[in-house]
Write a protein that holds these residues in place. Structure first.
Motif, PDB file in Angstrom:
ATOM      1  N   UNK A  98      -1.786   3.630  -2.642  1.00 34.60           N
ATOM      2  CA  UNK A  98      -2.912   2.720  -2.864  1.00 34.60           C
ATOM      3  C   UNK A  98      -2.753   1.414  -2.096  1.00 34.60           C
ATOM      4  N   UNK A  99      -1.525   0.937  -1.989  1.00 38.66           N
ATOM      5  CA  UNK A  99      -1.271  -0.298  -1.258  1.00 38.66           C
ATOM      6  C   UNK A  99      -1.614  -0.139   0.214  1.00 38.66           C
ATOM      7  N   UNK A 100      -1.237   0.987   0.787  1.00 32.64           N
ATOM      8  CA  UNK A 100      -1.493   1.203   2.211  1.00 32.64           C
ATOM      9  C   UNK A 100      -2.928   1.622   2.490  1.00 32.64           C
ATOM     10  N   UNK A 101      -3.602   2.219   1.511  1.00 29.99           N
ATOM     11  CA  UNK A 101      -4.965   2.692   1.730  1.00 29.99           C
ATOM     12  C   UNK A 101      -6.021   1.634   1.429  1.00 29.99           C
ATOM     13  N   UNK A 102      -5.691   0.617   0.648  1.00 28.67           N
ATOM     14  CA  UNK A 102      -6.706  -0.354   0.238  1.00 28.67           C
ATOM     15  C   UNK A 102      -7.333  -1.113   1.413  1.00 28.67           C
ATOM     16  N   UNK A 103      -6.593  -1.558   2.438  1.00 23.49           N
ATOM     17  CA  UNK A 103      -7.292  -2.208   3.553  1.00 23.49           C
ATOM     18  C   UNK A 103      -8.256  -1.271   4.275  1.00 23.49           C
ATOM     19  N   UNK A 104      -7.892  -0.006   4.391  1.00 21.65           N
ATOM     20  CA  UNK A 104      -8.787   0.945   5.044  1.00 21.65           C
ATOM     21  C   UNK A 104     -10.018   1.230   4.190  1.00 21.65           C
ATOM     22  N   UNK A 105      -9.836   1.294   2.878  1.00 26.82           N
ATOM     23  CA  UNK A 105     -10.988   1.506   1.996  1.00 26.82           C
ATOM     24  C   UNK A 105     -11.933   0.305   2.039  1.00 26.82           C
ATOM     25  N   UNK A 106     -11.377  -0.894   2.069  1.00 27.53           N
ATOM     26  CA  UNK A 106     -12.227  -2.085   2.160  1.00 27.53           C
ATOM     27  C   UNK A 106     -12.926  -2.171   3.505  1.00 27.53           C
ATOM     28  N   UNK A 107     -12.255  -1.738   4.572  1.00 30.33           N
ATOM     29  CA  UNK A 107     -12.891  -1.698   5.889  1.00 30.33           C
ATOM     30  C   UNK A 107     -14.042  -0.697   5.887  1.00 30.33           C
ATOM     31  N   UNK A 108     -13.840   0.450   5.261  1.00 26.90           N
ATOM     32  CA  UNK A 108     -14.916   1.436   5.156  1.00 26.90           C
ATOM     33  C   UNK A 108     -16.069   0.898   4.324  1.00 26.90           C
ATOM     34  N   UNK A 109     -15.754   0.146   3.283  1.00 26.15           N
ATOM     35  CA  UNK A 109     -16.793  -0.449   2.454  1.00 26.15           C
ATOM     36  C   UNK A 109     -17.597  -1.479   3.241  1.00 26.15           C
ATOM     37  N   UNK A 110     -16.917  -2.225   4.117  1.00 26.43           N
ATOM     38  CA  UNK A 110     -17.612  -3.205   4.957  1.00 26.43           C
ATOM     39  C   UNK A 110     -18.535  -2.536   5.962  1.00 26.43           C
TER      40      UNK A 110
END
Length: 138
Positions: free
Chosen positions: A69-81
């Motif tokens: 989750x720590x490593x995936x959260x920036x990518x998930x937020x980028x996808x959300x953006x």
């Protein structure tokens, strides 16, 4: 020439979108797993063992879950953006680049505050904070 019944047409149009919303992502995932399995087999590894080790490394323990989750959260937020403006009909490109530049600026500022950069860079660190913030935001 046959004409489809109205009941059949209404059923088709009612369930088409939910079916596509589930079927297309699942089909894409299965095809990706199949292609990766073929590459693993060509490399001489057992694809099932590879998938098992990937699962164990990502979800095998509580710390593995946290790390995933720590490593995936920036990518998930980028996808959300990207996804939120797309729902409004806007096209936003460059979010991945902004993520990389933001990480680079964070590393540079962390090194300059911690004393890891040459002295000339360290003296101007407080002046460079707004510049790095502007670079991260663009």
């Amino acid at each position: 020439m046959t004409i489809a019944s109205p009941a059949l047409n209404s059923w088709y149009y009612r369930w088409r979108r939910p079916f596509e919303a589930v079927f297309l992502p699942v089909a894409a995932l299965l095809i990706a797993l199949l292609i990766f399995g073929i590459f693993c087999a060509l490399a001489g590894a057992n694809p099932i063992a590879v998938y098992g080790s990937i699962y164990k490394a990502a979800f095998g323990s509580w710390s593995a879950w946290q790390n995933t989750l720590l490593r995936a959260s920036p990518l998930m937020l980028t996808a959300l953006c990207t996804a939120l403006p797309a729902r409004l009909g806007l096209v936003i490109i460059g979010n991945e680049g902004a993520l990389v530049i933001g990480g680079l600026c964070a590393v540079i500022m962390g090194l300059s505050v911690g004393g890891g950069l040459p002295p000339a860079w360290g003296k101007s660190r407080w002046r460079s904070l707004p510049l790095s913030g502007a670079a991260c935001g663009s």
